[in-house]
Scaffold this active site. Structure first.
Site, PDB file in Angstrom:
ATOM      1  N   ARG A 139      41.656  46.936  33.719  1.00 23.58           N
ATOM      2  CA  ARG A 139      41.617  45.384  33.878  1.00 23.58           C
ATOM      3  C   ARG A 139      41.768  44.757  32.433  1.00 23.58           C
ATOM      4  O   ARG A 139      41.493  43.582  32.115  1.00 23.58           O
ATOM      5  CB  ARG A 139      40.185  44.972  34.548  1.00 23.58           C
ATOM      6  N   SER A 199      37.771  40.789  42.923  1.00 25.99           N
ATOM      7  CA  SER A 199      36.350  41.048  42.357  1.00 25.99           C
ATOM      8  C   SER A 199      35.969  40.233  41.064  1.00 25.99           C
ATOM      9  O   SER A 199      36.825  39.961  40.423  1.00 25.99           O
ATOM     10  CB  SER A 199      36.516  42.478  41.544  1.00 25.99           C
ATOM     11  N   GLU A 243      35.167  39.765  35.228  1.00 18.84           N
ATOM     12  CA  GLU A 243      36.611  40.211  35.260  1.00 18.84           C
ATOM     13  C   GLU A 243      37.378  38.936  35.184  1.00 18.84           C
ATOM     14  O   GLU A 243      38.416  38.976  34.946  1.00 18.84           O
ATOM     15  CB  GLU A 243      36.826  40.807  36.444  1.00 18.84           C
TER      16      GLU A 243
HETATM   17  N1  EPU Z   1      30.011  48.713  47.577  1.00 14.48           N
HETATM   18  C1  EPU Z   1      28.840  48.593  47.912  1.00 14.48           C
HETATM   19  N2  EPU Z   1      28.488  47.356  48.466  1.00 14.48           N
HETATM   20  C2  EPU Z   1      29.363  46.360  48.135  1.00 14.48           C
HETATM   21  C3  EPU Z   1      30.489  46.918  47.622  1.00 14.48           C
HETATM   22  C4  EPU Z   1      30.941  48.219  47.292  1.00 14.48           C
HETATM   23  O1  EPU Z   1      27.655  49.481  48.084  1.00 14.48           O
HETATM   24  O2  EPU Z   1      29.158  45.244  48.909  1.00 14.48           O
HETATM   25  C5  EPU Z   1      29.935  50.240  46.854  1.00 14.48           C
HETATM   26  C6  EPU Z   1      30.489  51.414  47.968  1.00 14.48           C
HETATM   27  O3  EPU Z   1      29.820  52.464  47.780  1.00 14.48           O
HETATM   28  C7  EPU Z   1      31.831  51.569  47.788  1.00 14.48           C
HETATM   29  C8  EPU Z   1      31.972  51.228  46.265  1.00 14.48           C
HETATM   30  O4  EPU Z   1      31.015  50.444  46.052  1.00 14.48           O
HETATM   31  O5  EPU Z   1      32.352  52.937  48.255  1.00 14.48           O
HETATM   32  C9  EPU Z   1      33.389  51.092  45.931  1.00 14.48           C
HETATM   33  O6  EPU Z   1      33.681  49.799  46.395  1.00 14.48           O
HETATM   34  P1  EPU Z   1      35.347  49.279  46.852  1.00 14.48           P
HETATM   35  O7  EPU Z   1      36.184  50.384  47.202  1.00 14.48           O
HETATM   36  O8  EPU Z   1      35.478  48.024  47.743  1.00 14.48           O
HETATM   37  O9  EPU Z   1      35.966  49.096  45.433  1.00 14.48           O
HETATM   38  P2  EPU Z   1      35.174  48.352  44.295  1.00 14.48           P
HETATM   39  O10 EPU Z   1      34.773  49.308  43.099  1.00 14.48           O
HETATM   40  O11 EPU Z   1      33.976  47.528  44.467  1.00 14.48           O
HETATM   41  C10 EPU Z   1      37.374  48.060  42.984  1.00 14.48           C
HETATM   42  C11 EPU Z   1      38.290  46.824  42.438  1.00 14.48           C
HETATM   43  C12 EPU Z   1      39.206  46.102  43.376  1.00 14.48           C
HETATM   44  C13 EPU Z   1      39.780  47.047  44.308  1.00 14.48           C
HETATM   45  C14 EPU Z   1      38.836  48.195  44.815  1.00 14.48           C
HETATM   46  C15 EPU Z   1      39.649  49.286  45.621  1.00 14.48           C
HETATM   47  C16 EPU Z   1      37.361  46.412  40.212  1.00 14.48           C
HETATM   48  C17 EPU Z   1      36.513  45.391  39.260  1.00 14.48           C
HETATM   49  N3  EPU Z   1      37.368  46.380  41.559  1.00 14.48           N
HETATM   50  O12 EPU Z   1      36.439  47.316  43.705  1.00 14.48           O
HETATM   51  O13 EPU Z   1      39.962  45.271  42.867  1.00 14.48           O
HETATM   52  O14 EPU Z   1      40.748  46.437  45.274  1.00 14.48           O
HETATM   53  O15 EPU Z   1      38.232  49.044  43.805  1.00 14.48           O
HETATM   54  O16 EPU Z   1      40.568  49.983  44.561  1.00 14.48           O
HETATM   55  O17 EPU Z   1      37.802  47.544  39.713  1.00 14.48           O
HETATM   56  C18 EPU Z   1      40.041  42.875  41.914  1.00 14.48           C
HETATM   57  O18 EPU Z   1      40.196  43.471  40.808  1.00 14.48           O
HETATM   58  O19 EPU Z   1      39.957  41.720  42.108  1.00 14.48           O
HETATM   59  C19 EPU Z   1      39.796  44.008  43.104  1.00 14.48           C
HETATM   60  C20 EPU Z   1      39.697  43.631  44.492  1.00 14.48           C
END
Ligand code: EPU
Length: 338
Positions: free
Chosen positions: A164, A238, A334
């Site tokens: 990012r 995010s 972010e």
């Molecule tokens: N999780 C929770 N509770 C929540 C959200 C997430 O427990 O409310 C845990 C779960 O264990 C889940 C893990 O977090 O397995 C990962 O969650 P998710 O796959 O939704 O991805 P993220 O790490 O929260 C990142 C990016 C997103 C992107 C997703 C998918 C960042 C800051 N965010 O989110 O990017 O869509 O991965 O690859 O790296 C963005 O940057 O605006 C964005 C949406």
């Protein structure tokens, strides 16, 4: 090219926040852009570049000339089977560009389906999702220097991409207007379906040998099930980055919460989902006034309508304090605060 005064920005940021630009101009070509940047009448006025507005938190009015680049066009500039080079105007909508690639069988951006914002904003924060970052498919970025009106072409390496991050958020911050991006895509891509739910959703779709289009469809299903549509509920995806913490710190958390998720970055560091930390601290679905924490993805802060940038800022600070006191981890935004 029409310069407007006291222009409302509510429809120009995906949080849907009220803010007024002292001056506002939409530019549709490089000529218009250089014209405005080199115009002696506007030389002394501070300039602010507003792309798709999908990664900003407007906490005040903008006392500047807001330039909204609307340079469009998708041009195939080179082909060497199976690779294709496309030069794309910064003002193209990101998701529509992804759909264009999917329809034409050009692979590489399908995992980035449905990300809000413009093509020009994609390199800025090196957008990423489901195991793919835009840096993987960027050949170069064209940008005009605000001070001089001169065109610069940044190679992929010169963009200095990180998680990012890019040169456009650091050393080159506020110095350039991104006008176009050249992508290198492939008609025979290596599909990236290893991340989390992607395989499960493909199985639900009864797809065993996925195409580019299938992967895009699966990603869209996942996003629609978790992430709020900015056209309905204001948000900027995010809000925080996923923090990278020492392995010892992660082990400590894991000891107390055996189900804590984490992804190794290198042998000393683990990336832990901020969404998980925020949910554990009890914030998921929390609402105060017209702003809150999304009930299906705790990493997303939302404006239910009528909320202000400062209310969201205060909420984000309360979340940061709470995560710091509960886990000893400091969350970094972010989203860019204006
Ligand atoms: N999780 C929770 N509770 C929540 C959200 C997430 O427990 O409310 C845990 C779960 O264990 C889940 C893990 O977090 O397995 C990962 O969650 P998710 O796959 O939704 O991805 P993220 O790490 O929260 C990142 C990016 C997103 C992107 C997703 C998918 C960042 C800051 N965010 O989110 O990017 O869509 O991965 O690859 O790296 C963005 O940057 O605006 C964005 C949406």
């Amino acid at each position: 090219m029409q310069i407007q005064s006291n222009f409302p920005l509510r429809h120009y940021n995906t949080f849907g926040l009220e803010s007024t630009a002292r001056f506002f101009v939409e530019i549709t070509s490089l000529t218009e852009l250089t014209e405005i940047l080199t115009n002696p009448e506007w030389k002394k006025t501070p300039k602010f570049i507003l792309g798709g507005g999908s990664n900003i938190l407007l906490t005040q009015d903008i006392e500047a000339l807001v330039i909204h680049p609307k340079i469009t066009g998708i041009e195939k500039i080179k082909e060497a089977d199976p690779q294709v080079w496309l030069k794309v105007g910064a003002g193209e909508n990101w998701h529509e560009f992804v759909m264009y690639c999917v329809e034409n069988g050009y692979g590489g951006v399908e995992n980035l389906s449905l990300i809000p914002g413009s093509v020009g904003a994609a390199p800025m924060q090196n957008i990423g999702a489901y195991g793919v970052e835009v840096r993987n498919v960027i050949e170069s970025v064209e940008a005009i220097e605000i001070e001089t009106g001169e065109l610069h072409v940044f190679s992929n390496a010169e963009c200095n991409f990180g998680y990012r991050e890019s040169i456009f958020k650091k050393e080159a911050r506020d110095r350039f207007v991104i006008t176009g991006v050249t992508f290198v895509l492939s008609k025979k891509p290596k599909l990236n379906i290893g991340y989390g739910d992607v395989q499960r959703v493909l199985a639900e779709m009864e797809v065993s040998v996925p195409t580019i289009k299938d992967v895009s469809e699966a990603i869209m299903r996942i996003r629609r099930s978790k992430l709020p549509d900015p056209a309905k509920i204001g948000n900027a995806g995010s809000f925080f980055k996923n923090p990278e913490i020492p392995v010892s710190k992660f082990d400590e958390i894991k000891y107390k919460n055996p189900l804590a998720p984490g992804y190794p970055v290198d042998e000393n560091t683990v990336k832990i989902p901020a969404g998980w930390l925020i949910e554990q601290a009890g914030w998921k679905g929390y609402r105060t006034g017209n702003v809150g924490v999304h009930d299906r993805q705790a990493l997303v802060l939302v404006n239910y309508g009528g909320g202000t940038g400062n209310e969201i800022k205060l909420l984000s600070e309360s979340i940061q304090e709470s995560i710091l006191s509960k886990f000893g981890i400091s969350l970094k935004a972010e989203v860019n605060f204006i």
